[in-house]
Write an enzyme that holds these catalytic residues in place. Structure first.
Site, PDB file in Angstrom:
ATOM      1  CD  GLU A 121      -2.868  -1.198   2.369  1.00  9.67           C
ATOM      2  OE1 GLU A 121      -2.416  -0.704   3.426  1.00  9.67           O
ATOM      3  OE2 GLU A 121      -3.938  -1.827   2.303  1.00  9.67           O
TER       4      GLU A 121
ATOM      5  CD  GLU B 144       4.709 -21.184  11.359  1.00 10.97           C
ATOM      6  OE1 GLU B 144       4.774 -21.423  12.586  1.00 10.97           O
ATOM      7  OE2 GLU B 144       3.808 -20.509  10.841  1.00 10.97           O
TER       8      GLU B 144
END
Length: 272
Positions: A81, A112
């Site tokens: 953004e 992960e």
């Protein structure tokens, strides 16, 4: 203090399946109301990290977010953004997620759990001492994130983190930890809820405050935003009208010519 993973603690509520829709929504909302207070408690830590980010970016460095699952996705959202909102390069704020871009939409099993992969992913971007790396993990125990920050520390790269457990391994690894302790989730262990909301609030603070410090906002307006749709073009026209007190048609012509709100205003003022 011992490390207690409060994000995994038992919910304050039980027998959720017996609640009505109204009761579910009210109780979730009650829990959500506690998040801003938890963020407020972490403001000194947030301030310390933002100072580091601003300093490094002013010197030509970059900001990296690195995480897994929901935390990784939130970092990518915030990074993505920045270019349309503030008109900066896509290379200035970069979000990385365990498992790569495919993990944005669909969980990649065990991605992960590697302590080496996070550092390997950062090296693809030629990470250096000029940059800042912020690990995001609600639990504060994600190996992918911790391993990356450990290697950053070893290479004199500024490290921060956003976690929702106090004294977690991640917080103890990061040089500038942010610990937003939101407590047990409404659904036990579902850290996409309060923990995710807290992380999003902190990410908003980090990039918004940084971009303002870098001069990417004038007054309270996004004068460097990308004009990528009609809504933003209309917003840009209104910004120009308000800033230099001209009509909509003249403002539109200026924006069409100069392709950015800042440039349009500067050109108008320069020609007066």
């Amino acid at each position: 203090m011992d490390f207690i993973k409060t994000t995994e603690s038992e919910s304050h509520y039980s027998n959720l399946e017996q609640m009505s829709i109204s009761e579910l929504l009210q109780n979730i909302n009650t829990e959500d109301k506690t998040v801003p207070n938890a963020v407020e408690n972490a403001l000194p830590q947030i301030h310390g990290l933002v100072e580091q980010v601003v300093a490094k970016l002013k010197q030509g460095g970059r900001l990296f977010y690195i995480g897994a699952g929901t935390s990784g996705r939130l970092g990518i959202v915030d990074a993505s953004e920045c270019p349309p909102t503030f008109g900066v390069s896509h290379d200035l704020v970069i979000g990385l997620i365990a498992g790569g871009d495919s993990a944005i939409r669909k969980a990649v099993e065990f991605a992960e759990d590697s302590k080496e992969q996070g550092w390997s992913d950062l090296q693809e971007y030629k990470i250096s001492e000029e940059d800042v790396v912020v690990g995001i993990a609600a639990s504060g125990t994600t190996p992918y994130v911790i391993g990356a920050l450990e290697q950053c520390n070893a290479n004199n790269i500024v490290t921060g983190c956003i976690t929702c457990n106090q004294n977690s391994p991640l917080a103890l690894t990061a040089k500038f930890p942010i610990e937003v302790v939101v407590g047990p989730e409404f659904v036990t262990g579902s850290s996409r809820m309060k923990a995710g909301t807290a992380q999003k609030l902190v990410l908003n603070m980090i990039t918004t405050a940084t971009m303002i410090q870098l001069g990417r906002v004038k007054g309270n307006k996004m004068v460097d935003m990308q004009l990528s749709n009609n809504k933003l073009v209309e917003r840009g026209i209104k910004m120009i009208m308000d800033e230099i007190n001209i009509g909509s048609e003249e403002a539109k012509q200026l924006l069409d010519t100069h392709k950015s709100v800042r440039s349009a205003i500067q050109a108008y003022n320069g020609n007066k």
